[in-house]
Design an enzyme around this catalytic site. Structure first.
Site, PDB file in Angstrom:
ATOM      1  N   GLU A  10      -4.564 -16.074 -14.718  1.00  0.00           N
ATOM      2  CA  GLU A  10      -4.010 -15.188 -13.695  1.00  0.00           C
ATOM      3  C   GLU A  10      -4.922 -13.974 -13.538  1.00  0.00           C
ATOM      4  OE1 GLU A  10       0.107 -12.780 -12.504  1.00  0.00           O
ATOM      5  OE2 GLU A  10       0.045 -14.010 -14.321  1.00  0.00           O
ATOM      6  N   ASN A  32       2.863 -13.269 -11.468  1.00  0.00           N
ATOM      7  CA  ASN A  32       3.314 -12.191 -10.598  1.00  0.00           C
ATOM      8  C   ASN A  32       2.276 -11.825  -9.547  1.00  0.00           C
ATOM      9  OD1 ASN A  32       5.419 -12.268 -12.376  1.00  0.00           O
ATOM     10  ND2 ASN A  32       5.093 -10.242 -13.238  1.00  0.00           N
ATOM     11  N   ASN A  45       6.413 -18.144  -7.646  1.00  0.00           N
ATOM     12  CA  ASN A  45       6.491 -17.815  -9.066  1.00  0.00           C
ATOM     13  C   ASN A  45       7.612 -16.810  -9.328  1.00  0.00           C
ATOM     14  OD1 ASN A  45       5.170 -17.482 -11.921  1.00  0.00           O
ATOM     15  ND2 ASN A  45       5.410 -15.399 -11.156  1.00  0.00           N
ATOM     16  N   GLU A  46       8.518 -17.127 -10.229  1.00  0.00           N
ATOM     17  CA  GLU A  46       9.528 -16.195 -10.774  1.00  0.00           C
ATOM     18  C   GLU A  46      10.187 -15.322  -9.711  1.00  0.00           C
ATOM     19  OE1 GLU A  46       8.015 -13.997 -14.101  1.00  0.00           O
ATOM     20  OE2 GLU A  46       7.816 -15.784 -15.348  1.00  0.00           O
ATOM     21  N   TYR A  53       9.003 -16.976 -23.247  1.00  0.00           N
ATOM     22  CA  TYR A  53       8.162 -16.199 -24.147  1.00  0.00           C
ATOM     23  C   TYR A  53       9.000 -15.810 -25.367  1.00  0.00           C
ATOM     24  CZ  TYR A  53       4.919 -15.869 -20.248  1.00  0.00           C
ATOM     25  OH  TYR A  53       4.045 -16.171 -19.232  1.00  0.00           O
ATOM     26  N   GLU A  82       4.784 -21.798 -17.993  1.00  0.00           N
ATOM     27  CA  GLU A  82       4.438 -20.593 -18.755  1.00  0.00           C
ATOM     28  C   GLU A  82       5.196 -20.644 -20.072  1.00  0.00           C
ATOM     29  OE1 GLU A  82       4.627 -16.719 -16.938  1.00  0.00           O
ATOM     30  OE2 GLU A  82       4.103 -17.490 -14.948  1.00  0.00           O
TER      31      GLU A  82
END
Length: 498
Positions: A27, A72, A172-173, A244, A292
């Site tokens: 990223e 992000n 994404n997210e 995570y 991720e």
């Protein structure tokens, strides 16, 4: 010494491990790209500006896929800024990570780099500030043969043949309040559906990943997943999930057990997928892209905002982090029946497997080694071992197995591999029942351990933590015994007699 046992049989098959389980993530964040994989002024840089010392380490990992450009970052990114002559590319403000993006590394540089390391690209489209048209345009640029605006522009940029990128993430997210242009599940689901339709009209061969919940602890989990799937079930091919693991309250026993949460998340997301399958009366099985995953701890270097290539979450992982990371990798293997893509996050300098210094050295974080071993020896069929392990309790968990294993059998090569993490401070005598593998012989026992759980690898001492050969396992008539050291990562390999 404690004792544990495992029964391993060819008949107890969970599923085949797909090649794309061994992926990572690049990223535009901190020094992942700039001063990480790309540093034109570095002494090892090639004519493209790619650091060859980093590339050599990446090649060791034998990555199958790399996800790009975020994260992000994607939700505010104009992909067109990163193509064409470098001197004409704009410098822009990136609000996602509060940095200056020079666009000197863009789509074509990434594709060239992935081909040099032997990996396939997974591309993420911006469904934050942008949408259907931008997704259509980048797909045309990357995958269309020629004769159109964007495909001819690609050729003008020196890329004659289309990239034929197979896998695309639909954003994404976008459930997260930290995300640029956050959306509700219904808003995102509708946009993802319409984007998916157009992308598959342009290229019917693409595979699309819908955005699932960003984390299990979110108040919208798993309702977000259900709602998104009700829009996209017949148009998306996979659903994403992220996880995570971070240490809390200086509690090592709980930290070592925390991959249990990851396992619960996988089961809950599968349940959401299968619920929507039932509602839709569909014959399709929705598989997962765990694009991720990693461990996390407080960074060792303070981030300086509004720079280019300033280290963000630059951390020297400790021995205990490598054990948790190893357990997370084994958690993914054990659900290879439904997880078809997995991307460690992130590859270089941000909670990384590889650390660099600007203008200086590159070296392996301890998490590098469990990933390497799983990539080398985790390809084949995952077997459901019957395990009897001593257990322990923590402030947050009860009955945590001290031995955390996964077993992979590669029928083509005849290799049988037992991966195992010892979460405890005592050695474990492990008895293996391998009677279903007639004539198997011991090959090697790789172990990674250290006297201190807080030990790290540094630029000056890059091999403080590294794997070594352990004492050979004893094999006798279909049974084997091995000693699993305290607080250790283990790869016990057997080979079928030919």
């Amino acid at each position: 010494m404690k004792h544990a046992s495992m029964i391993v049989s060819k008949d107890f098959k969970i599923g085949d491990v797909g090649d794309r389980m061994f992926g990572s993530f690049v990223e535009h964040m901190g020094s992942v790209v700039y001063n990480g994989i790309y540093e034109p002024g570095h002494k090892t840089a090639d004519e493209n500006g790619f650091r060859r010392d980093v590339m050599d380490l990446v090649k060791e990992l034998q990555l199958s896929v790399v996800r790009y450009p975020g994260g992000n970052f994607t939700s505010g990114y104009n992909w067109e800024d990163g193509i064409g002559p470098k001197e004409r590319r704009p410098r822009i403000v990136d609000p996602a990570w509060r940095q200056i993006e020079t666009n000197q590394f863009g789509l074509n540089e990434f594709m060239q780099w992935t081909r040099m390391i032997g990996a396939e690209a997974i591309m993420t489209v911006n469904l934050g500030t942008r949408g259907i048209e931008a997704a259509k345009d980048i797909l045309e640029y990357c995958n269309f043969e020629g004769g159109t605006k964007w495909s001819e522009l690609r050729k003008a940029h020196g890329v004659k043949d289309p990239y034929k990128i197979k896998t695309w993430c639909l954003g994404n997210e976008l459930d997260g309040e930290w995300q640029i242009a956050r959306k509700t599940a219904s808003q995102y689901g509708q946009l993802a559906l319409e984007t998916a339709k157009v992308m598959k009209w342009v290229d019917p061969d693409v595979e699309l990943v819908a955005v699932g919940s960003s984390a299990r602890h979110m108040s919208t989990f798993p309702e977000w997943d259900r709602t998104v799937l009700e829009y996209t079930y017949e148009h998306a091919d996979l659903l994403s999930l992220h996880h995570y693991i971070g240490k809390r309250d200086n509690d090592t026993p709980t930290y070592l057990a925390m991959p249990i949460e990851m396992e619960k998340q996988i089961e809950e997301v599968i349940a959401s997928c299968d619920y929507v399958k039932g509602v839709k009366r569909s014959d399709k099985v929705m598989n997962l892209s765990f694009d991720e995953w990693n461990v996390w701890r407080e960074p060792d270097v303070e981030y300086v905002p509004w720079q280019t290539g300033s280290p963000y979450d630059w951390v020297r992982f400790r021995m205990e982090d490598a054990l948790v990371f190893g357990s997370a990798a084994l958690t993914l293997l054990r659900r290879a029946d439904r997880i078809k893509i997995a991307c460690q996050s992130l590859l270089v300098n941000t909670i990384p497997m590889i650390l660099t210094e600007q203008g200086g050295n590159a070296w392996r974080n301890p998490t590098f080694y469990p990933f390497l071993h799983v990539s080398l020896y985790g390809r084949g069929a995952v077997l459901r071992a019957i395990v009897d392990s001593p257990k322990y309790d923590t402030k947050s968990y009860t009955d945590v197995p001290l031995l955390d294993p996964a077993v992979v059998y590669n029928e083509e090569t005849g290799d049988l591999t037992v991966f195992a993490v010892n979460r405890g401070d005592e050695a474990i005598a492990l008895k293996l029942d391998l009677r279903d593998f007639e004539g198997c012989k011991f090959a090697e026992h790789i172990v990674m351990k250290h006297d201190r759980l807080d030990a790290v690898n540094t630029s000056d001492n890059p091999y403080e933590i590294k794997p070594a050969q352990a004492e050979a396992a004893i094999v006798d008539g279909g049974r084997a015994e091995a000693v699993v050291a305290p607080y250790s990562w283990n790869v016990i390999r057997f080979r079928m007699a030919k």
